[in-house]
Design an enzyme around this catalytic site. Structure first.
Site, PDB file in Angstrom:
ATOM      1  CG  ASP A   9      -1.966  -1.065   1.216  1.00  0.00           C
ATOM      2  OD1 ASP A   9      -2.271  -1.566   0.123  1.00  0.00           O
ATOM      3  OD2 ASP A   9      -2.471  -1.422   2.294  1.00  0.00           O
ATOM      4  CG  HIS A  32      -5.412 -11.324  -1.881  1.00  0.00           C
ATOM      5  ND1 HIS A  32      -6.699 -10.974  -1.547  1.00  0.00           N
ATOM      6  CD2 HIS A  32      -4.686 -11.286  -0.733  1.00  0.00           C
ATOM      7  CE1 HIS A  32      -6.763 -10.759  -0.235  1.00  0.00           C
ATOM      8  NE2 HIS A  32      -5.553 -10.932   0.274  1.00  0.00           N
ATOM      9  NE  ARG A  86      -1.571  -9.022   0.332  1.00  0.00           N
ATOM     10  CZ  ARG A  86      -1.291  -7.975   1.095  1.00  0.00           C
ATOM     11  NH1 ARG A  86      -0.034  -7.705   1.405  1.00  0.00           N
ATOM     12  NH2 ARG A  86      -2.235  -7.188   1.558  1.00  0.00           N
ATOM     13  NE  ARG A 109      21.239   6.419 -31.515  1.00  0.00           N
ATOM     14  CZ  ARG A 109      21.497   6.071 -30.258  1.00  0.00           C
ATOM     15  NH1 ARG A 109      22.172   6.896 -29.477  1.00  0.00           N
ATOM     16  NH2 ARG A 109      21.087   4.915 -29.794  1.00  0.00           N
ATOM     17  CB  SER A 122      22.622   4.814 -20.982  1.00  0.00           C
ATOM     18  OG  SER A 122      22.533   4.114 -22.197  1.00  0.00           O
ATOM     19  CG  ASN A 150      24.362   8.186 -20.669  1.00  0.00           C
ATOM     20  OD1 ASN A 150      23.182   8.494 -20.827  1.00  0.00           O
ATOM     21  ND2 ASN A 150      25.194   8.033 -21.692  1.00  0.00           N
ATOM     22  NE  ARG A 200      25.343 -23.567 -24.141  1.00  0.00           N
ATOM     23  CZ  ARG A 200      26.082 -24.610 -23.816  1.00  0.00           C
ATOM     24  NH1 ARG A 200      27.295 -24.412 -23.310  1.00  0.00           N
ATOM     25  NH2 ARG A 200      25.649 -25.840 -23.970  1.00  0.00           N
TER      26      ARG A 200
END
Length: 775
Positions: free
Chosen positions: A161, A293, A296, A476, A535, A537, A664
């Site tokens: 809660d 529930h 929860r 970008r 990221s 950053n 792996r």
């Protein structure tokens, strides 16, 4: 005979979970157990909460390092919890004291709600009296009780809660919010399809945090919470808002009701009453969903794993720092900072909220919640009902505000944009979406029939709160690619202020615009940057929108990988994380999944480090023979080393294992950008976006020269420690930015790397042979 106390400051520390279970409790137990062992203490698990403390025997057990393996990913509480009426009576507490002394336990870490923590503080206050009574009754001798005359208790709040005052978040609350948002997102689709209304009841008898945050996270039309009931004519108010939204073209209606919701007269507001209003008055096809529930259950989200781990570590430190005079502390979090606060004050403030509600003093009830709660409520109100004449600014204060995304997509970008647009419309501003970043602005602003500069309406963004990626497109490229054209577009479309959402590229773009101000008057406008990148950053902040979504995606991926590794018993996976040249994602993910080792650009990788870790793996697999949950994970940031790539490290481990275990590698790649934004990224995006537009408003009416002369007119918003702050770009660029590695100079999370290593049992360099890595 009880065992003698441990030497010096070392303690036998009992850890227990009590009250309702919450995701993340197991992470806290794991952290307490392993940090205790790392500090030379002895941890004891007290099973079934206070019931175990009273009954003793096999319910109080010393815990070993391996006992808590795999705890982080498990939901509920693996050491159990139970209601205990016996502990409420002094006779029960007397038996509990005897059991603790018999086990030699002289400190307790209790993970639970306010009731559990209140009981713990009562136990501590009575401790000396209980020991005296045990001696008087002949249950203990004076010599047996003397070493245990002081009991130290530390509280951690485990509650879905989020109903404890003095902390921004409790263990489990964000996991629960995630369940709610996931359910509402699913319901949202069917509501849209059939033009239905849904009334959704969520938990929260005395606290509306889950309901409020679910409202913010899902764009609900109306929310009922105990601390702030709606107006006396709430039926008309709710129906009016829903009706206006429908007339604007909205096809669905979501109303969220906390289970403890009521009106101003404390008459309960139940889902059925709300449903009847929507059905009968507005003629909407309305359904009720009670989540129960489901809220929860399940494993903890990344944030709750991190929070529970850091608070568990801090709890052990608090035990070791404590003196007999130290008040019982509760471990809290304020924004991004873990702090200790007096337990009794926190409990008193929590109870005061319920008392204020009972007295119908709702203003006080809101004040007693943390400041963040009130901010979120205000943000919800201003971004949900946009037709609020009293909030509209005078004409001369209204602005044309450009909104642009720069850099890679991140979860929460759309949530921030939606909030900014809604807030702008509420205040009378004109929000302009600049599509596809600066290249889109320069190349396509005058395209026909629709250019890249578009005025935004509320309906345009209404459904964006739960959408990942970038709905207006991101890029970008920087404004320096065509600075004259960028300035021309700013002037042509009369942009009075700019709201930029993005990562390090966005930070660089603001820096370029700042430096170009002397030459281009078009840039002498207020600019606010909201950091949004997986990221994390961006200088000027410890948190970026999108990083939590990334962590949840990465932790889910790693859980699946670890399950595979555990099934084979003798396998280690080396997982590559994104993050640029910042190791934030790798480190926090490592903390959240219990990684054996984490490799970051800040620390780098060398052959001696790998030798130590491979030897550590050999020792671990030798100990783990035949045990469950034995899979191992190593996380490597994509730029941790140019030489030791993820595949190379996996191959080195395989070669050195000599068939005793397997290795792996796995690269989740852009899976880490996440799909649906996490609730934390959604709510923080909304809150910070509203703050940014409010910040831009402060410059309304000022001349271009006045704006240019103000060092704060170009700022980045950030969370630093326990505060939300704006940092002037020029100062942040000069003092806080590592331009070479595209990250802040001082990364606050770096210290957490030591905790990752401590809790994984990773050997320290000084304890190992430099050549072979052996201890």
């Amino acid at each position: 005979m009880p065992p003698p106390p441990l030497p010096g400051k070392k303690r036998r520390i009992g850890v227990m979970t009590s009250g309702g279970d919450a995701p993340g409790m197991n992470g806290a137990v794991r952290a307490v157990v392993r940090m205790s062992i790392a500090k030379g203490c002895e941890p004891y698990g007290i099973y079934e909460g206070y019931e175990g403390l009273v009954r003793g025997g096999d319910l109080i057990k010393q815990m070993k390092w391996e006992d808590v393996r795999g705890y982080l990913s498990e939901g509920g509480t693996l050491i159990g919890t139970a209601r205990c009426k016996a502990f409420m009576e002094r006779a029960g507490r007397l038996q509990a004291a005897r059991n603790m002394v018999s086990a030699g336990i002289d400190a307790l870490v209790i993970i639970g709600g306010d009731g559990s923590l209140t009981g713990a503080d009562t136990f501590r206050k009575e401790w000396s009296g209980l020991l005296k009574e045990l001696v008087d009754n002949g249950k203990l001798t004076s010599s047996q009780s003397e070493p245990f005359k002081h009991l130290n208790i530390v509280g951690l709040v485990g509650s879905i809660d989020n109903d404890m005052s003095s902390t921004d978040a409790t263990i489990g609350c964000y996991s629960s919010l995630g369940r709610i948002c996931e359910a509402v997102d699913y319901i949202d689709a069917t509501a849209f399809s059939h033009q239905r209304a849904f009334v959704i009841e969520v938990m929260g008898r005395h606290c509306g945090w889950l309901a409020l945050m679910a409202g913010v996270s899902t764009g609900a039309d109306f929310v009922f919470i105990p601390e702030k009931p709606p107006s006396e004519d709430w039926e008309d108010e709710m129906c009016g808002i829903v009706s206006r939204h429908r007339k604007m073209g909205k096809r669905k209606t979501i109303v969220i009701v906390a289970e403890g919701a009521h009106d101003l007269s404390l008459n309960k507001v139940n889902p059925t009453k709300v449903k009847d209003l929507l059905s009968n008055r507005l003629k909407l096809d309305t359904r009720i969903t009670t989540l129960g529930h489901v809220q929860r259950g399940g494993g903890a989200c990344a944030y709750d794993r991190m929070l529970s781990t850091l608070q568990g570590v801090e709890a052990v430190e608090a035990v070791l720092d404590a003196t007999p005079e130290t008040p019982t502390p509760v471990i809290c979090v304020i924004e991004n900072k873990i702090v200790r606060k007096p337990l009794i004050k926190a409990v008193e403030d929590t109870h005061a909220v319920a008392e204020a509600i009972e007295a119908r003093d709702f203003t006080r009830a809101m004040k007693l919640r943390d400041a963040e709660f009130a901010e979120y409520h205000n943000a919800y109100i201003t971004t949900t009902a946009i037709d609020q004449p009293e909030m509209r600014l005078p004409k001369e204060k209204q602005m044309r505000i450009g909104i642009i995304h720069v850099g890679a997509p991140a979860g929460g970008m759309n949530s921030a944009t939606r909030a900014a647009v809604a807030y702008c419309l509420t205040r009378g501003h004109t929000p302009l979406a600049l599509h596809n970043g600066f290249p889109g602005l320069c190349r396509h602003h005058d395209d026909q029939p629709v250019g890249s500069v578009r005025e935004m309406s509320w309906l345009d963004v209404e459904g964006w709160v739960s959408k990942g990626g970038s709905e207006i497109g991101t890029n970008r490229a920087l404004p320096s690619e065509d600075m004259p054209k960028t300035a021309f577009c700013f002037e042509k479309y009369k942009i009075d202020a700019l709201f930029i959402i993005g990562g390090f590229e966005a930070f660089t773009a603001v820096s370029e615009l700042r430096k170009a101000r002397p030459e281009y008057p078009a840039f002498r406008i207020p600019i606010a940057l909201l950091p949004a990148t997986i990221s994390n950053n961006v200088p000027g902040t410890e948190y970026s929108v999108g990083s939590d979504t990334c962590l949840n995606a990465l932790v889910g991926y790693c859980d699946a990988i670890k399950q595979s590794a555990s099934a084979s018993r003798r396998r280690v996976f080396v997982v590559e994380t994104q993050g640029g040249k910042s190791g934030y994602i790798a480190t926090i993910a490592g903390l959240s999944i219990g990684a054996l080792a984490v490799y970051t650009p800040e620390e780098g990788i060398n052959i001696r480090m790998l030798a130590r870790d491979i030897e550590h793996l050999r020792v671990n697999f030798a100990k783990d023979r035949g045990q469950s949950r034995a899979g191992k994970l190593i996380l490597r940031n994509e730029h941790a080393s140019d030489t030791y790539t993820t595949e190379v490290i996996a191959n080195m481990i395989r070669e050195e294992a000599r068939g005793r275990f397997e290795s792996r590698f796995a690269i989740p790649g852009h899976v880490q950008q996440g799909g649906t934004p996490s609730p934390m990224d959604r709510v923080r995006a909304v809150r910070l976006a509203v703050k940014c537009i409010t910040f831009l408003e402060e410059f309304a009416g000022k001349s271009k020269d006045e704006i240019m002369a103000d060092a704060m007119s170009m700022s980045v918003i950030g969370i630093k420690g326990a505060s939300v702050v704006f940092g002037g770009m020029e100062r942040v660029e000069k003092e806080e930015t590592d331009w070479k590695d595209r990250r802040p100079k001082d990364e606050s999370w770096v210290q957490l790397k030591k905790i990752v290593d401590t809790l994984s049992g990773r050997p320290k360099p000084e304890d190992c042979c430099e050549t072979c890595g052996k201890k």
